[in-house]
Design a protein around this motif. Structure first.
Motif, short mmCIF file in Angstrom:
data_model
loop_
_atom_site.label_atom_id
_atom_site.label_comp_id
_atom_site.label_asym_id
_atom_site.label_seq_id
_atom_site.Cartn_x
_atom_site.Cartn_y
_atom_site.Cartn_z
N ILE A 1 36.02 15.63 -34.16
CA ILE A 1 37.25 15.78 -34.93
C ILE A 1 37.52 17.27 -35.03
O ILE A 1 36.69 18.03 -35.55
CB ILE A 1 37.12 15.18 -36.34
N TRP B 1 41.99 15.72 -38.54
CA TRP B 1 41.43 15.99 -39.86
C TRP B 1 42.21 15.27 -40.95
O TRP B 1 41.64 14.83 -41.95
CB TRP B 1 41.44 17.50 -40.14
N VAL C 1 40.35 13.50 -44.42
CA VAL C 1 40.30 14.28 -45.66
C VAL C 1 41.10 13.56 -46.75
O VAL C 1 42.24 13.18 -46.54
CB VAL C 1 40.86 15.69 -45.44
N VAL D 1 35.65 14.68 -47.37
CA VAL D 1 35.74 14.20 -45.99
C VAL D 1 35.04 12.85 -45.96
O VAL D 1 33.87 12.75 -46.33
CB VAL D 1 35.08 15.19 -45.01
N LEU E 1 37.98 23.96 -42.31
CA LEU E 1 37.27 22.96 -41.52
C LEU E 1 37.55 23.20 -40.05
O LEU E 1 38.71 23.25 -39.63
CB LEU E 1 37.72 21.55 -41.92
N SER F 1 35.28 21.69 -37.16
CA SER F 1 35.03 20.47 -36.38
C SER F 1 33.99 19.60 -37.06
O SER F 1 33.15 20.09 -37.81
CB SER F 1 34.58 20.81 -34.95
#
Length: 377
Positions: A4, A10, A14, A58, A148, A150
């Motif tokens: 991702i 993402w 999230v 996440v 973020l 990956s």
């Protein structure tokens, strides 16, 4: 191998954020407010607090025994002091794992919170164990901005959207919990976990100022219960007087009710804080760094707000609106006069105090008539 990395990807993983801002050379910065709202405040500390993803997670499912998460983080520290630890909390099937970040960037602040130095670090990669069964939830730091980059797994990665009673909370530094030992120990996150509620945390250290954009975001956010923690920041910033405070509270509630005509709203007044119970702000610090009320030059200072007066006005507003789904909670039910020894700096509860607020809120929340309207999207 599953990876991702893009902003679109993402966005499916999230929960609890308003926007994910794509960055160069890659990755997304997590924001709890949308760009249009952020543009309405010109204050560096507000910008930092807003981008601390307290309550943001996440969430995913995987059949791998671990995943690797690459991210960068940025925290604040007074000049000459070590920054507070920055950690992730991984939860799965009732277990909880602390994942420390070893290389956060640090912004060092001098007098009057002016930036005097910046120590920049490259992104780091951490390993998160996922050997259990069921969804994995990674709580992002409460005391650092996060980019973020990956998320990688040797197996599959499937988003696992948050569910449960949707709770929007608005509050100050006490709710933000910048001084908590981890994101899981901020009191709203701890309470949400025990109650099974799905938290959207709109608590901003020093910045619960009844801003209109906050009311509009709450109005437009699906929720089954809304809590508004109001009072302390207005006093310690000396940002309102009686004439402006009362209509501002009404306007805040009017805006929220446009989108939530029947949602339970709990208006929570200030917790106990001796320095401002009868003395107005602004808050200052003594030679030992403890908070105290400023000495006012004009006496009598008609209309200046103390915590005691904010509680009285909030009670008047709530009782005067004849709204059966609007309730008042005296903040001293969560943290009272008998608890003030836990104000480590005269203003903020220490970890024991935050834990106490969480336990008392849980006891209250269990008895509320919260009507589930639907699952979070």
């Amino acid at each position: 191998m599953s990876v991702i990395a893009s902003g679109h990807e993402w966005g499916q993983f999230v929960s609890g954020a308003a926007s994910l801002e794509e960055e160069e050379p890659g990755g997304v910065t997590v924001h709890r407010l949308p760009a249009w709202a952020r543009a309405q405040v010109d204050d560096p500390l507000f910008s930092f607090a807003e981008a601390c993803p307290v309550g943001v997670t996440v969430r995913f499912e995987t059949d791998a025994s671990f995943v690797t998460l690459t991210l960068s983080s940025t925290t604040l520290a007074p000049t000459g002091a070590d920054p507070a630890p920055v950690t992730l909390i991984a939860r799965q099937a009732g277990s909880e794992t602390n994942v420390p970040l070893s290389a956060p960037s640090v912004i060092f602040l001098g007098p009057e919170n002016r930036v005097v130095d910046v120590r920049r670090q490259d992104p780091e990669t951490v390993t998160v164990p996922t050997a259990g069964s069921g969804p994995v939830e990674i709580l992002l730091p409460h005391n650092a901005q996060v980019r973020l980059v990956s998320l990688e797994s040797a197996g599959r990665l499937v988003p696992s959207p948050a569910s449960g009673t949707r709770w929007t909370h608005y509050g100050s530094s006490i709710s933000h919990g910048m001084n908590a030992v981890s994101a899981a120990r901020t009191w709203p996150v701890a309470a949400a976990s025990r109650l099974g509620w799905n938290l959207r945390n709109l608590s901003f250290a020093g910045n619960a100022q009844l801003d209109g954009f906050a009311a509009r975001i709450i109005r437009d956010t699906p929720a089954d219960v809304i809590t508004l923690k109001v009072g302390i920041n207005l006093v310690n910033a000396d940002s309102m007087r009686e004439r402006t405070f009362r209509p501002a509270v009404h306007a805040f509630l009017d805006t929220i009710r446009e989108g939530h005509p029947s949602t339970l709203i709990a208006m929570i007044s200030a917790v106990a804080c001796p320095i401002h119970e009868s003395a107005p702000g602004p808050v200052t610090k003594d030679s030992e760094g403890r908070a105290r009320a400023a000495s006012r030059a004009v006496h009598p200072d008609t209309g200046a707000l103390s915590l005691r007066r904010t509680r009285e006005i909030l009670a008047d507003v709530v009782h005067g609106r004849a709204d059966e789904r609007l309730m008042l909670v005296d903040g001293r039910e969560l943290f009272g006069d008998e608890d003030v020894a836990m104000l480590y700096d005269g203003l903020h509860p220490d970890q024991d105090g935050l834990d106490l607020i969480a336990r008392r809120f849980i006891a209250l929340g269990k008895d509320w008539n919260v009507e589930r309207i639907g699952e979070a999207s």
